[in-house]
Design a protein around this motif. Structure first.
Motif, PDB file in Angstrom:
ATOM      1  N   MET A  16      49.527  -0.180  38.438  1.00 44.74           N
ATOM      2  CA  MET A  16      49.500   1.238  38.783  1.00 44.74           C
ATOM      3  C   MET A  16      49.787   2.107  37.563  1.00 44.74           C
ATOM      4  O   MET A  16      49.163   3.154  37.389  1.00 44.74           O
ATOM      5  CB  MET A  16      50.488   1.533  39.913  1.00 44.74           C
ATOM      6  CG  MET A  16      50.030   0.997  41.258  1.00 44.74           C
ATOM      7  SD  MET A  16      51.230   1.270  42.576  1.00 44.74           S
ATOM      8  CE  MET A  16      51.231   3.055  42.698  1.00 44.74           C
ATOM      9  N   ILE A  17      50.703   1.692  36.715  1.00 51.62           N
ATOM     10  CA  ILE A  17      51.004   2.456  35.506  1.00 51.62           C
ATOM     11  C   ILE A  17      49.787   2.484  34.586  1.00 51.62           C
ATOM     12  O   ILE A  17      49.420   3.521  34.042  1.00 51.62           O
ATOM     13  CB  ILE A  17      52.243   1.886  34.796  1.00 51.62           C
ATOM     14  CG1 ILE A  17      53.503   2.201  35.617  1.00 51.62           C
ATOM     15  CG2 ILE A  17      52.360   2.428  33.379  1.00 51.62           C
ATOM     16  CD1 ILE A  17      54.747   1.477  35.149  1.00 51.62           C
ATOM     17  N   LYS A  18      49.134   1.342  34.435  1.00 48.81           N
ATOM     18  CA  LYS A  18      47.957   1.276  33.567  1.00 48.81           C
ATOM     19  C   LYS A  18      46.817   2.135  34.104  1.00 48.81           C
ATOM     20  O   LYS A  18      46.064   2.720  33.337  1.00 48.81           O
ATOM     21  CB  LYS A  18      47.496  -0.174  33.429  1.00 48.81           C
ATOM     22  CG  LYS A  18      46.275  -0.326  32.538  1.00 48.81           C
ATOM     23  CD  LYS A  18      46.043  -1.745  32.157  1.00 48.81           C
ATOM     24  CE  LYS A  18      44.799  -2.004  31.379  1.00 48.81           C
ATOM     25  NZ  LYS A  18      44.410  -1.063  30.385  1.00 48.81           N
ATOM     26  N   HIS A  19      46.681   2.235  35.423  1.00 46.86           N
ATOM     27  CA  HIS A  19      45.582   2.974  36.046  1.00 46.86           C
ATOM     28  C   HIS A  19      46.054   4.284  36.668  1.00 46.86           C
ATOM     29  O   HIS A  19      45.397   4.821  37.555  1.00 46.86           O
ATOM     30  CB  HIS A  19      44.915   2.102  37.120  1.00 46.86           C
ATOM     31  CG  HIS A  19      44.194   0.927  36.560  1.00 46.86           C
ATOM     32  ND1 HIS A  19      42.891   0.991  36.133  1.00 46.86           N
ATOM     33  CD2 HIS A  19      44.603  -0.344  36.329  1.00 46.86           C
ATOM     34  CE1 HIS A  19      42.524  -0.193  35.676  1.00 46.86           C
ATOM     35  NE2 HIS A  19      43.547  -1.022  35.774  1.00 46.86           N
ATOM     36  N   GLN A  20      47.167   4.825  36.176  1.00 46.94           N
ATOM     37  CA  GLN A  20      47.778   5.986  36.822  1.00 46.94           C
ATOM     38  C   GLN A  20      46.856   7.199  36.916  1.00 46.94           C
ATOM     39  O   GLN A  20      46.950   7.972  37.867  1.00 46.94           O
ATOM     40  CB  GLN A  20      49.081   6.352  36.140  1.00 46.94           C
ATOM     41  CG  GLN A  20      48.978   6.796  34.721  1.00 46.94           C
ATOM     42  CD  GLN A  20      50.347   7.008  34.099  1.00 46.94           C
ATOM     43  OE1 GLN A  20      51.293   7.369  34.781  1.00 46.94           O
ATOM     44  NE2 GLN A  20      50.447   6.780  32.805  1.00 46.94           N
ATOM     45  N   SER A  27      52.905   8.056  45.700  1.00 46.33           N
ATOM     46  CA  SER A  27      54.003   7.668  46.591  1.00 46.33           C
ATOM     47  C   SER A  27      53.490   6.930  47.821  1.00 46.33           C
ATOM     48  O   SER A  27      54.154   6.015  48.310  1.00 46.33           O
ATOM     49  CB  SER A  27      54.835   8.886  47.002  1.00 46.33           C
ATOM     50  OG  SER A  27      54.025   9.839  47.668  1.00 46.33           O
ATOM     51  N   GLY A  28      52.322   7.290  48.301  1.00 49.11           N
ATOM     52  CA  GLY A  28      51.750   6.586  49.447  1.00 49.11           C
ATOM     53  C   GLY A  28      51.388   5.148  49.108  1.00 49.11           C
ATOM     54  O   GLY A  28      51.681   4.223  49.868  1.00 49.11           O
ATOM     55  N   ILE A  29      50.757   4.960  47.960  1.00 45.74           N
ATOM     56  CA  ILE A  29      50.389   3.606  47.537  1.00 45.74           C
ATOM     57  C   ILE A  29      51.641   2.789  47.235  1.00 45.74           C
ATOM     58  O   ILE A  29      51.724   1.606  47.565  1.00 45.74           O
ATOM     59  CB  ILE A  29      49.436   3.637  46.328  1.00 45.74           C
ATOM     60  CG1 ILE A  29      48.093   4.236  46.743  1.00 45.74           C
ATOM     61  CG2 ILE A  29      49.225   2.240  45.767  1.00 45.74           C
ATOM     62  CD1 ILE A  29      47.114   4.431  45.605  1.00 45.74           C
ATOM     63  N   SER A  30      52.647   3.423  46.644  1.00 48.20           N
ATOM     64  CA  SER A  30      53.908   2.715  46.375  1.00 48.20           C
ATOM     65  C   SER A  30      54.545   2.242  47.671  1.00 48.20           C
ATOM     66  O   SER A  30      55.018   1.108  47.761  1.00 48.20           O
ATOM     67  CB  SER A  30      54.876   3.628  45.613  1.00 48.20           C
ATOM     68  OG  SER A  30      54.340   3.982  44.375  1.00 48.20           O
ATOM     69  N   GLY A  31      54.561   3.102  48.669  1.00 52.50           N
ATOM     70  CA  GLY A  31      55.107   2.712  49.969  1.00 52.50           C
ATOM     71  C   GLY A  31      54.311   1.599  50.621  1.00 52.50           C
ATOM     72  O   GLY A  31      54.869   0.677  51.209  1.00 52.50           O
ATOM     73  N   ASP A  32      52.982   1.662  50.492  1.00 52.41           N
ATOM     74  CA  ASP A  32      52.139   0.594  51.024  1.00 52.41           C
ATOM     75  C   ASP A  32      52.406  -0.721  50.309  1.00 52.41           C
ATOM     76  O   ASP A  32      52.399  -1.791  50.929  1.00 52.41           O
ATOM     77  CB  ASP A  32      50.657   0.953  50.913  1.00 52.41           C
ATOM     78  CG  ASP A  32      50.225   2.006  51.915  1.00 52.41           C
ATOM     79  OD1 ASP A  32      50.968   2.262  52.891  1.00 52.41           O
ATOM     80  OD2 ASP A  32      49.133   2.578  51.728  1.00 52.41           O
TER      81      ASP A  32
END
Length: 81
Positions: A16-20, A27-32
């Motif tokens: 996620m950091i690389k493709h931020q 936050s939605g993807i992090s929660g998922d």
């Protein structure tokens, strides 16, 4: 936290950091990702689960279009404690 969950979340975080720049709804993807970490099939490695997750949720990770969401990640919800 189990090693498999920790490894999964670490790999997802790094991707996620690389493709931020391609992530809408961080936050939605992090929660998922947290919800998915509780559902990793026993016969899946953390790496395979993380790559599968990111292919379905992180635009540009697996090419031009998102991959289908695997059945084990359907209906993600917060785990009961």
């Amino acid at each position: 936290m189990s090693d498999k969950r920790s490894d999964f979340l670490w790999i997802v975080q790094m991707i996620m950091i690389k493709h931020q720049e391609n992530i809408v709804g961080w936050s939605g993807i992090s929660g998922d990702a947290i919800s998915a970490s509780y559902l990793i099939p026993a016969d899946w490695a953390a790496r395979d689960a993380a790559l599968s997750f990111c292919s379905a949720f992180v635009e540009g990770f697996a090419g031009e279009s998102l991959a289908e969401v695997p059945s084990w990640m359907m209906n993600l919800s917060d785990p009961a404690h």
